[in-house]
Structure formats: C-alpha cells, structure tokens
Design an enzyme around this catalytic site. Sequence first.
Site, PDB file in Angstrom:
ATOM      1  N   HIS A 182      31.700  36.319  47.754  1.00 58.33           N
ATOM      2  CA  HIS A 182      33.169  36.302  47.802  1.00 58.33           C
ATOM      3  C   HIS A 182      33.681  37.065  46.576  1.00 58.33           C
ATOM      4  O   HIS A 182      33.006  37.077  45.538  1.00 58.33           O
ATOM      5  CB  HIS A 182      33.610  34.835  47.747  1.00 58.33           C
ATOM      6  CG  HIS A 182      35.068  34.613  47.962  1.00 58.33           C
ATOM      7  ND1 HIS A 182      35.995  34.750  46.963  1.00 58.33           N
ATOM      8  CD2 HIS A 182      35.759  34.237  49.067  1.00 58.33           C
ATOM      9  CE1 HIS A 182      37.192  34.457  47.438  1.00 58.33           C
ATOM     10  NE2 HIS A 182      37.078  34.155  48.714  1.00 58.33           N
TER      11      HIS A 182
ATOM     12  N   ASP B 170      27.768  29.544  43.550  1.00 59.08           N
ATOM     13  CA  ASP B 170      29.096  29.345  44.119  1.00 59.08           C
ATOM     14  C   ASP B 170      28.921  28.417  45.315  1.00 59.08           C
ATOM     15  O   ASP B 170      28.400  28.818  46.363  1.00 59.08           O
ATOM     16  CB  ASP B 170      29.659  30.716  44.539  1.00 59.08           C
ATOM     17  CG  ASP B 170      30.963  30.595  45.312  1.00 59.08           C
ATOM     18  OD1 ASP B 170      31.351  29.475  45.676  1.00 59.08           O
ATOM     19  OD2 ASP B 170      31.593  31.649  45.552  1.00 59.08           O
TER      20      ASP B 170
ATOM     21  N   GLN C 257      31.447  26.951  49.823  1.00 61.48           N
ATOM     22  CA  GLN C 257      31.266  26.717  51.260  1.00 61.48           C
ATOM     23  C   GLN C 257      30.110  25.769  51.540  1.00 61.48           C
ATOM     24  O   GLN C 257      29.736  25.598  52.698  1.00 61.48           O
ATOM     25  CB  GLN C 257      31.030  28.057  51.980  1.00 61.48           C
ATOM     26  CG  GLN C 257      32.191  29.016  51.906  1.00 61.48           C
ATOM     27  CD  GLN C 257      33.420  28.533  52.671  1.00 61.48           C
ATOM     28  OE1 GLN C 257      33.347  27.605  53.471  1.00 61.48           O
ATOM     29  NE2 GLN C 257      34.552  29.156  52.414  1.00 61.48           N
TER      30      GLN C 257
ATOM     31  N   LYS D 155      38.338  22.577  50.094  1.00 64.60           N
ATOM     32  CA  LYS D 155      37.428  22.914  51.199  1.00 64.60           C
ATOM     33  C   LYS D 155      36.569  21.714  51.585  1.00 64.60           C
ATOM     34  O   LYS D 155      35.690  21.823  52.430  1.00 64.60           O
ATOM     35  CB  LYS D 155      36.543  24.096  50.803  1.00 64.60           C
ATOM     36  CG  LYS D 155      37.322  25.415  50.647  1.00 64.60           C
ATOM     37  CD  LYS D 155      36.378  26.553  50.394  1.00 64.60           C
ATOM     38  CE  LYS D 155      37.050  27.789  49.853  1.00 64.60           C
ATOM     39  NZ  LYS D 155      37.944  28.454  50.799  1.00 64.60           N
TER      40      LYS D 155
ATOM     41  N   CYS E 187      37.840  38.105  52.016  1.00 62.77           N
ATOM     42  CA  CYS E 187      37.575  38.290  50.580  1.00 62.77           C
ATOM     43  C   CYS E 187      36.099  38.632  50.328  1.00 62.77           C
ATOM     44  O   CYS E 187      35.537  38.226  49.300  1.00 62.77           O
ATOM     45  CB  CYS E 187      37.986  37.070  49.756  1.00 62.77           C
ATOM     46  SG  CYS E 187      39.725  36.711  49.878  1.00 62.77           S
TER      47      CYS E 187
HETATM   48  N1  C6P Z   1      37.098  31.335  50.621  1.00 63.51           N
HETATM   49  C1  C6P Z   1      37.794  31.708  52.912  1.00 63.51           C
HETATM   50  O1  C6P Z   1      38.637  31.711  53.818  1.00 63.51           O
HETATM   51  P1  C6P Z   1      39.167  29.109  45.945  1.00 63.51           P
HETATM   52  O2  C6P Z   1      40.173  30.033  46.534  1.00 63.51           O
HETATM   53  O3  C6P Z   1      39.088  29.253  44.443  1.00 63.51           O
HETATM   54  O4  C6P Z   1      39.316  27.702  46.384  1.00 63.51           O
HETATM   55  O5  C6P Z   1      37.746  29.557  46.539  1.00 63.51           O
HETATM   56  C2  C6P Z   1      37.293  30.878  46.381  1.00 63.51           C
HETATM   57  C3  C6P Z   1      36.005  31.072  47.129  1.00 63.51           C
HETATM   58  C4  C6P Z   1      34.862  31.306  46.390  1.00 63.51           C
HETATM   59  N2  C6P Z   1      33.670  31.426  46.989  1.00 63.51           N
HETATM   60  C5  C6P Z   1      33.525  31.327  48.316  1.00 63.51           C
HETATM   61  C6  C6P Z   1      32.164  31.441  48.933  1.00 63.51           C
HETATM   62  C7  C6P Z   1      34.653  31.107  49.117  1.00 63.51           C
HETATM   63  O6  C6P Z   1      34.518  31.014  50.429  1.00 63.51           O
HETATM   64  C8  C6P Z   1      35.929  31.004  48.506  1.00 63.51           C
HETATM   65  C9  C6P Z   1      37.170  30.840  49.328  1.00 63.51           C
HETATM   66  C10 C6P Z   1      38.197  31.174  51.558  1.00 63.51           C
HETATM   67  O7  C6P Z   1      36.640  32.103  53.093  1.00 63.51           O
HETATM   68  C11 C6P Z   1      39.476  31.776  51.081  1.00 63.51           C
HETATM   69  S1  C6P Z   1      39.339  33.490  50.743  1.00 63.51           S
END
Ligand code: C6P
Length: 400
Positions: free
Chosen positions: A121, A194, A197, A220, A358
């Site tokens: 991401h 990370d 997910q 999430k 992203c």
């Molecule tokens: N992915 C998706 O629709 P935040 O925004 O900080 O809570 O998470 C960022 C982020 C970082 N790593 C991974 C693997 C992610 O999937 C995400 C967020 C969302 O896939 C929003 S772009």
Amino acid sequence: MNIDDIRTQFPILETEVHGRRLVYLDNAATTQKPQAVIDTLTDYYSHLNANIHRGAHHLAAVATERYETVRRQVQQFIHARSHEEIVFTRGTTESINLVASSFARRFFQGGDEVIVSGMEHHSNIVPWQLAGATLRPIPFSDEGVLDLDAYERLFTDQTRLVAVTHVSNTLGTVNPVAEMVRRAHAHGVPVLVDGAQAVSHLKVDVQALGCDFYCFSGHKMYAPMGVGVMYGRQEMLKELPPYQGGGEMIEDVTFERTTYNHLPFKFEAGTPSVGDVLGLGFAIDFMESVGVDNIATHEADLLRYATDRLSRLPDVRLFGTAPEKAAVLSFLVGEAHPYDVGTLLDQLGVAVRTGHHCTQPVMDRYGIPGTVRASFAVYNTRDEIDAFVAALQRILPMLQ
Ligand code: C6P
C-alpha cells in the site's frame, strides 16, 4: 457461530441504498461497527469525557484507567510481550510514518535501502521515500505470490529494514511473514509488518512472527476511525527517538533541553483519541466473542464460494489467486473500466471499491488502471454473494 445474531449487532446492515438492502462488500476499506462499539462513543462522551494521564479528578482517573486497560487488551490480542510495546496512533499510516521517521533518524547513514514487497500500500512506500530511503521491491508472480529467492538477493550492506504487508489489500495474498522475518534477521535486518489487512482476518501473534514492528488500524477491525496501533519490540523502541513532541511524551522540559517519558508514552504526544481507543477495546471484545479462528473459517468459505461463482462468469478476470489468501477478490470485467462496474453495482445496492486501491505499483505490474474489489467481513453471507453475482450478471450486457 450464528451469522444472523452477528448481523443484528451491526445496525448499518439494515440500510437501504437506491431502494435495495445494502450489500456491503467494501470491508478492506473499512468495516462496519457493532452496536457495542457505537454505544461506547456515546457513553464515553455522555459520562466519561476527560483528558487522560493528567487530571486529578474522578473522570480523568477513570478515563485513564479504561484507556490503559485497552492497551493491555491489545497486548494480549496480538500477544506482545509487554503493554509498553503498544503505542496508540491514528491508524496504520501514522504508525508507519512514526517508525519511518524515528527509525531513519536513528539508523540511516546515507545510501540507505529498504526492502518492500511489490504489493505494498502507498502507506508502506511513501513514508520510506520521505525518510530518504531507496526502495528495493520484491517481485511477485502473476498469481500474487512473492518471489522469496529474489527477496534473498535484495539484501545488501545498505539494507536497513524490510517493510512488508502481512495481507495485500488488492490481491488478498497472505505473505509468509514469519519466514521473511527469519531471513531478514539472519542478515541482521529488522522487519516492519503492515498488518492493516490482517488483524481482522487471522490470528496475529507478534512474538511468533518475530517482527520488530507491527502496524494496524482500528477501523478495519470493527473499531472506530481515528485509532490505530504501532507495536514495536521493546529493545527497538528504546533505541528510537520520539516522533512528535509535546504532551505526555516528556519527562522534564526546560528551554535548554527535554528528557523523554518512558515507553510507550515517549511516542504518544498530545491528547489521544480516548473514546476511539475505548471503542477499539469493545471491537476486540466483539472479535474474541466470535472467535478469530471462526471469523477466518467463515471468511475462507465466503472467499471460496465467491471465487468459484465469479470465475464462472464470462469475461471476468481475477487478480490475486495465491494459495494463501484472505477475504479479498479483485477483478475486471472484459474491457470495462472498473469505475463503471462499481457505479452500476452501486445502483443495485452492492458496495465495492474500484480503482488502484492505493497500490499503483500493483496496477503497473499487471498493466491495468485498477480493479473492482469485493472484500468480506464476518457479517457477510453466501446470500449476499449471490446478490452480488446476480447484480454483476445483470450489468454484464450493459458493459459490452
Ligand atoms: N487500505 C483500502 O481500501 P489507514 O488509512 O491508515 O487506516 O490504512 C492504510 C493502509 C495501510 N496498509 C494497507 C495494507 C491498507 O490496506 C491500508 C488501507 C484501504 O485498501 C484504504 S486505501
């Protein structure tokens, strides 16, 4: 596990969209919240609101105690050695930025390299670029499986860190993180994972993974937006300088110099999002009451069922078919733009995400502008997948 009981805990699932019952399949973007989590926020602001760690009064003491209880809950949830290894942030993005900024100030020497996977991401790419690193991406196969031989070849004397996603938000691949950590440590290189997910889909044990940092977002995993976690191994966190200054992160301040608070407060500057942290505690309660293994089994069934149904449709191309996968299904329909597919599905009450998610380098890897992505959570059902597939079948002729 009774899905009907679980669904009744999520009031938003009763919502109608364009005159139809909502089928919410955008859980990788954010999950919906159970009533207990929603109630926590109302309850906190109705009865408990106070700034923590500083007030001498009753509300401040109770709010502080509840906030610190959730820290211990998170510690147990991801099996960290100590509650001092749990730092509350705004989310995964802030957690990774924190590590990138502090780690670079402590360990970067010039000419620094960070190994990332090709399926990161942007939140696990850009912070390292901002910190001045050169990124060395690990390639992956058409199915979405990382090439571990290529990974091995990426280590050089300049490698300072490996930063890898546990589960890909676009392809669903569950990466072999424990093995990747083992190999990185053999090179003397620490690892950030990370987990954005991963935490809502599988049991995470940071000690079993052996990673040095593990970052995730509350929203999430059924918690409110505005709260996340940065887990860091105590030895590593002690080495790192603070990220932001002010508030509870200090021990002593003069105009000449400041000394810093002990862990984890050294990394928690300013007033935190207390109500959201308490909501995270209830979200963990929710997940544990269902059972993380039960969630994983149910979602694996949904993924198998949806993959099977979707792959029978004409002109549907799936992206991400790794043997180890979590509840994400990315696809394209013929030559149709993903946005058109998403908009038409929305008209039929089905919420999916479209675009590059992203992860632009993943799109470049396949030479496509984006995908349509359906992603599942514990409250989704086979009936909803049938409704989603029926909606797709209905719009297919419009997409020719
Ligand atoms: N992915 C998706 O629709 P935040 O925004 O900080 O809570 O998470 C960022 C982020 C970082 N790593 C991974 C693997 C992610 O999937 C995400 C967020 C969302 O896939 C929003 S772009």
